[in-house]
Enzyme design. Structure first.
Site, PDB file in Angstrom:
ATOM      1  N   VAL A   1      10.812 -10.424 -24.785  1.00 59.79           N
ATOM      2  CA  VAL A   1      11.761 -11.527 -25.367  1.00 59.79           C
ATOM      3  C   VAL A   1      11.621 -12.783 -24.184  1.00 59.79           C
ATOM      4  CG1 VAL A   1      13.579 -10.042 -26.131  1.00 59.79           C
ATOM      5  CG2 VAL A   1      13.697 -10.469 -23.821  1.00 59.79           C
TER       6      VAL A   1
ATOM      7  N   HIS B   1      12.105  -8.002 -30.762  1.00 60.35           N
ATOM      8  CA  HIS B   1      13.265  -7.748 -30.029  1.00 60.35           C
ATOM      9  C   HIS B   1      14.108  -9.332 -29.869  1.00 60.35           C
ATOM     10  CE1 HIS B   1      11.739  -3.500 -28.839  1.00 60.35           C
ATOM     11  NE2 HIS B   1      12.373  -3.647 -30.071  1.00 60.35           N
TER      12      HIS B   1
ATOM     13  N   THR C   1       3.445  -0.428 -22.929  1.00 63.46           N
ATOM     14  CA  THR C   1       4.924   0.034 -23.278  1.00 63.46           C
ATOM     15  C   THR C   1       5.129   1.631 -23.160  1.00 63.46           C
ATOM     16  OG1 THR C   1       6.464  -0.105 -25.260  1.00 63.46           O
ATOM     17  CG2 THR C   1       4.238   0.277 -25.846  1.00 63.46           C
TER      18      THR C   1
HETATM   19  N1  APR Z   1      -0.304  -2.853 -17.196  1.00 65.67           N
HETATM   20  C1  APR Z   1      -0.025  -2.082 -18.194  1.00 65.67           C
HETATM   21  N2  APR Z   1       0.919  -1.347 -18.329  1.00 65.67           N
HETATM   22  C2  APR Z   1       2.010  -1.346 -17.580  1.00 65.67           C
HETATM   23  C3  APR Z   1       1.907  -2.256 -16.162  1.00 65.67           C
HETATM   24  C4  APR Z   1       0.629  -3.015 -15.956  1.00 65.67           C
HETATM   25  N3  APR Z   1       0.380  -4.104 -15.147  1.00 65.67           N
HETATM   26  N4  APR Z   1       2.950  -2.319 -15.520  1.00 65.67           N
HETATM   27  C5  APR Z   1       3.705  -1.546 -16.227  1.00 65.67           C
HETATM   28  N5  APR Z   1       3.038  -0.874 -17.063  1.00 65.67           N
HETATM   29  C6  APR Z   1       3.749   0.393 -18.201  1.00 65.67           C
HETATM   30  C7  APR Z   1       4.442   1.038 -17.648  1.00 65.67           C
HETATM   31  O1  APR Z   1       3.883   2.124 -17.160  1.00 65.67           O
HETATM   32  C8  APR Z   1       5.313   1.497 -18.701  1.00 65.67           C
HETATM   33  O2  APR Z   1       4.774   2.607 -19.608  1.00 65.67           O
HETATM   34  O3  APR Z   1       4.516  -0.461 -19.000  1.00 65.67           O
HETATM   35  C9  APR Z   1       5.389   0.379 -19.569  1.00 65.67           C
HETATM   36  C10 APR Z   1       6.858  -0.222 -19.590  1.00 65.67           C
HETATM   37  O4  APR Z   1       7.769   0.429 -20.083  1.00 65.67           O
HETATM   38  P1  APR Z   1       9.299  -0.005 -20.298  1.00 65.67           P
HETATM   39  O5  APR Z   1       9.846  -0.343 -19.115  1.00 65.67           O
HETATM   40  O6  APR Z   1      10.063   0.974 -20.888  1.00 65.67           O
HETATM   41  O7  APR Z   1       9.178  -1.256 -21.374  1.00 65.67           O
HETATM   42  P2  APR Z   1       9.078  -1.223 -22.983  1.00 65.67           P
HETATM   43  O8  APR Z   1       8.193   0.018 -23.494  1.00 65.67           O
HETATM   44  O9  APR Z   1       8.475  -2.634 -23.183  1.00 65.67           O
HETATM   45  O10 APR Z   1      10.561  -1.043 -23.531  1.00 65.67           O
HETATM   46  C11 APR Z   1      10.900  -1.409 -24.882  1.00 65.67           C
HETATM   47  O11 APR Z   1      13.045  -1.147 -24.684  1.00 65.67           O
HETATM   48  O12 APR Z   1      14.774  -1.581 -23.344  1.00 65.67           O
HETATM   49  C12 APR Z   1      14.163  -1.752 -24.757  1.00 65.67           C
HETATM   50  O13 APR Z   1      14.408  -3.748 -25.544  1.00 65.67           O
HETATM   51  C13 APR Z   1      13.671  -3.171 -24.502  1.00 65.67           C
HETATM   52  O14 APR Z   1      11.802  -4.202 -25.332  1.00 65.67           O
HETATM   53  C14 APR Z   1      12.081  -3.250 -24.654  1.00 65.67           C
HETATM   54  C15 APR Z   1      12.231  -1.903 -25.175  1.00 65.67           C
END
Ligand code: APR
Length: 277
Positions: A109, A127, A212
């Protein structure tokens, strides 16, 4: 990156198949925006009084709208101070290269993909976007940019009475809410491009999953759809996650365990070597 993957990417670039990029918080981590479930993540730290994910619910908003607004303006402040990184820039370049074969589906977002140059036409912000608000009574389905004078907040900094007057619907004067999808809400087409996203997934030949943890529904449906019709899936993440397993369980699945700011520019370079895309 192995020769096999490089050849796959070059052959794909020379095909006429569709290319989809699906991103999560990891792509913005190197821009200084916390992820959600990482050690310093929003859901890990949360706020002084509330369980983290409580803040991201409609029921919390109905009970205490200005507490929720305070939290989202704190997050807006962090997003405003951040700049797109080389990962965002590479994804914007990929859109320019692949044109109408390209779609970006982002869970973020923070608006950094748009600031990096991706177009709103080819970007599904599934989202929502923290820089927009909408009428809580849905008198209109329009989304409104946050008023200029509604500044970002430091952690736990309350809204002033003037600012409380700014989170009002320009049409009916009712309270507005942040234009973000909350945990006790469901995806829809109007605000979150739900059907359009599934349609794109159904026609995707190459899916890049970037940063993600695979914790949310629609992104998992996208990855599963591409897996089912045997598209190429490349998971880019600093650590293994459920999307990695899905990618590697397919014939044409790959895992690049690198920061997205490194992996995405290198994939872009390979695409650029292919003359007739
Ligand atoms: N490069 C690649 N991957 C990375 C990096 C990086 N520099 N830093 C962190 N990561 C990975 C982590 O290992 C993790 O798997 O990014 C991922 C982030 O995961 P989350 O914190 O769970 O975020 P996300 O998957 O975007 O969450 C999805 O959940 O909470 C809701 O609405 C919210 O949009 C969000 C959704």
């Amino acid at each position: 990156m192995g020769k096999d993957l490089k050849d796959k990417l070059k052959n794909f670039a020379r095909s006429n198949e569709n290319f989809t990029v699906l991103t999560g918080a990891g792509v913005s981590a190197e821009s200084g925006i916390p992820t959600f479930r990482g050690a310093e993540g929003y859901w890990t730290i949360g706020s002084r009084e509330y369980q983290p994910q409580e803040m991201a619910t409609y029921s919390m908003f109905t009970q205490n709208p200005y507490e929720v607004w305070k939290w989202y303006l704190y997050r807006k402040n962090i997003c405003e101070k951040a700049d797109p990184n080389s990962g965002h820039v590479a994804v914007a370049e990929m859109e320019k290269l692949f044109k109408n074969r390209f779609t970006l589906i982002t869970q973020n977002v923070d608006g950094l993909h748009i600031r990096a140059g991706n177009t709103t036409e080819r970007t599904f912000q599934i989202h929502g976007n923290i820089f927009f608000m909408r009428c809580v009574n849905e008198c209109t389905s329009k989304i409104f940019p946050l008023p200029e004078h509604l500044c970002g907040k430091e952690k736990d900094e309350d809204l002033t009475e003037e600012e409380k007057c700014l989170v009002r619907c320009p049409y009916c004067g009712s309270l507005t809410r942040p234009h973000v999808l909350w945990f006790d809400e469901t995806y829809n087409e109007t605000h979150y491009s739900y059907q359009s996203t599934l349609e794109v997934a159904g026609k995707t030949g190459l899916l890049l999953i970037v940063g993600t943890s695979g914790a949310t529904n629609l992104p998992n449906q996208v990855a599963t759809a591409v897996h089912h019709h045997k598209g190429i899936i490349i998971d880019i993440n600093v650590e293994h996650n459920p999307c990695t397993q899905l990618a590697l369980s397919g014939e044409k699945g790959y895992f690049i365990q690198q920061p997205s700011s490194t992996a995405l520019p290198s994939i872009l370079e390979i695409f650029k070597t292919c003359e007739n895309r």
